[in-house]
Write an enzyme that holds these catalytic residues in place. Structure first.
Site, PDB file in Angstrom:
ATOM      1  N   LYS A  44       0.817  -1.200   0.000  1.00 31.53           N
ATOM      2  CA  LYS A  44       0.000   0.000   0.000  1.00 31.53           C
ATOM      3  C   LYS A  44       0.860   1.264   0.000  1.00 31.53           C
ATOM      4  O   LYS A  44       0.401   2.350  -0.317  1.00 31.53           O
ATOM      5  CB  LYS A  44      -0.893   0.016   1.256  1.00 31.53           C
ATOM      6  CG  LYS A  44      -1.784  -1.186   1.399  1.00 31.53           C
ATOM      7  CD  LYS A  44      -2.430  -1.136   2.823  1.00 31.53           C
ATOM      8  CE  LYS A  44      -3.004  -2.482   3.180  1.00 31.53           C
ATOM      9  NZ  LYS A  44      -3.454  -2.513   4.567  1.00 31.53           N
ATOM     10  N   ASP A 104      14.985  -0.339   0.836  1.00 28.19           N
ATOM     11  CA  ASP A 104      15.891  -0.395   1.980  1.00 28.19           C
ATOM     12  C   ASP A 104      16.962  -1.436   1.681  1.00 28.19           C
ATOM     13  O   ASP A 104      17.945  -1.153   1.011  1.00 28.19           O
ATOM     14  CB  ASP A 104      15.061  -0.740   3.225  1.00 28.19           C
ATOM     15  CG  ASP A 104      15.851  -0.625   4.511  1.00 28.19           C
ATOM     16  OD1 ASP A 104      17.078  -0.463   4.447  1.00 28.19           O
ATOM     17  OD2 ASP A 104      15.247  -0.709   5.602  1.00 28.19           O
ATOM     18  N   ASP A 159       3.521   3.683   6.275  1.00 23.59           N
ATOM     19  CA  ASP A 159       2.856   3.465   7.563  1.00 23.59           C
ATOM     20  C   ASP A 159       3.790   3.043   8.689  1.00 23.59           C
ATOM     21  O   ASP A 159       4.902   2.564   8.463  1.00 23.59           O
ATOM     22  CB  ASP A 159       1.809   2.352   7.421  1.00 23.59           C
ATOM     23  CG  ASP A 159       2.471   0.969   7.298  1.00 23.59           C
ATOM     24  OD1 ASP A 159       3.342   0.810   6.429  1.00 23.59           O
ATOM     25  OD2 ASP A 159       2.124   0.078   8.090  1.00 23.59           O
TER      26      ASP A 159
HETATM   27  P1  IMP Z   1      13.466  -3.792   1.671  1.00 20.66           P
HETATM   28  O1  IMP Z   1      12.800  -5.025   1.155  1.00 20.66           O
HETATM   29  O2  IMP Z   1      14.428  -4.093   2.790  1.00 20.66           O
HETATM   30  O3  IMP Z   1      14.108  -2.961   0.586  1.00 20.66           O
HETATM   31  O4  IMP Z   1      12.340  -2.901   2.360  1.00 20.66           O
HETATM   32  C1  IMP Z   1      11.396  -2.234   1.598  1.00 20.66           C
HETATM   33  C2  IMP Z   1      10.031  -2.315   2.205  1.00 20.66           C
HETATM   34  O5  IMP Z   1      10.079  -2.246   3.640  1.00 20.66           O
HETATM   35  C3  IMP Z   1       9.218  -1.115   1.732  1.00 20.66           C
HETATM   36  O6  IMP Z   1       8.376  -1.488   0.668  1.00 20.66           O
HETATM   37  C4  IMP Z   1       8.447  -0.715   2.963  1.00 20.66           C
HETATM   38  O7  IMP Z   1       7.175  -1.341   2.947  1.00 20.66           O
HETATM   39  C5  IMP Z   1       9.230  -1.244   4.134  1.00 20.66           C
HETATM   40  N1  IMP Z   1      10.037  -0.172   4.752  1.00 20.66           N
HETATM   41  C6  IMP Z   1      11.380  -0.073   4.767  1.00 20.66           C
HETATM   42  N2  IMP Z   1      11.780   1.017   5.425  1.00 20.66           N
HETATM   43  C7  IMP Z   1      10.653   1.648   5.814  1.00 20.66           C
HETATM   44  C8  IMP Z   1      10.402   2.883   6.528  1.00 20.66           C
HETATM   45  O8  IMP Z   1      11.308   3.625   6.955  1.00 20.66           O
HETATM   46  N3  IMP Z   1       9.098   3.207   6.718  1.00 20.66           N
HETATM   47  C9  IMP Z   1       8.070   2.419   6.281  1.00 20.66           C
HETATM   48  N4  IMP Z   1       8.255   1.280   5.617  1.00 20.66           N
HETATM   49  C10 IMP Z   1       9.538   0.887   5.383  1.00 20.66           C
END
Ligand code: IMP
Ligand code: MG
Length: 176
Positions: A44, A104, A159
């Protein structure tokens, strides 16, 4: 956790977000001049960003959404994702642009790219509003808005425990 126990430090104003979206849209417009891309927003968190971005893209495009869920809760996510809601039309030979809120560690976007590639897309690129500094996925992101160092970001679709998506600006959230 009551809202009163959380602190919100302003990170990006709505104006800053809007000019970032505009800059990204300009680059995407140049790159997709000769095709009708499928823009896929990741639900979302990227719903608001996707809505603003596509309104800045003048070319013909098709819009869809995909919803993913991570096993485990941030900041201890597991390296697997589940597709909760898949795209609704064929992507064979299409140029796909995935739109994310934040990349991230890159686990989500890597899994999504592979998922879309398996559907036979001709090209798969990624546009993210925020990119965590030092993210191992940096090299595989074509369009990145703004870097974020530390801190958990909320607002503008993003969120904390499903709350605060409706905030117009972005904040770094701190507990206590
Ligand atoms: P990754 O898979 O480690 O790259 O994380 C990406 C996903 O984690 C994003 O699509 C977000 O849903 C969630 N996420 C990572 N960091 C944050 C943050 O600081 N705030 C909110 N959601 C986050
Ligand atoms: Mg997301």
């Amino acid at each position: 956790m009551l809202k009163e126990e959380l602190r919100f430090i302003p990170f990006l104003s709505h104006q800053r977000i809007a000019s970032t979206v505009e800059g990204l849209a300009k680059k995407i417009t140049e790159d997709y001049a000769d095709t009708v891309p499928v823009v896929i927003g990741v639900l979302k968190g990227a719903a608001l960003f996707t809505a603003d971005l596509v309104r800045r893209l003048p070319m013909e495009l098709e819009l869809d959404f995909i919803q993913v869920e991570r096993y485990g809760k941030y900041p201890e996510p597991q390296p697997t994702i589940t597709i909760v809601h898949d795209v609704t039309f064929p992507l064979k030979d299409r140029d796909v642009l995935i739109v994310e809120d934040i990349v991230d560690r890159g686990i989500t976007i890597k899994a999504l790219k592979e998922h879309i590639e398996r559907k036979g897309a001709r090209s798969v690129k990624v546009c993210t509003l925020l990119l965590r500094e030092g993210s191992p996925a940096k090299g595989s992101i074509e369009y990145a808005g703004i870097g974020v160092d530390k801190g958990f970001v909320v607002g503008y679709g993003m969120d904390y425990r499903e709350k605060f998506r409706n905030l117009d600006a972005l904040y770094i959230m701190e507990e206590g």
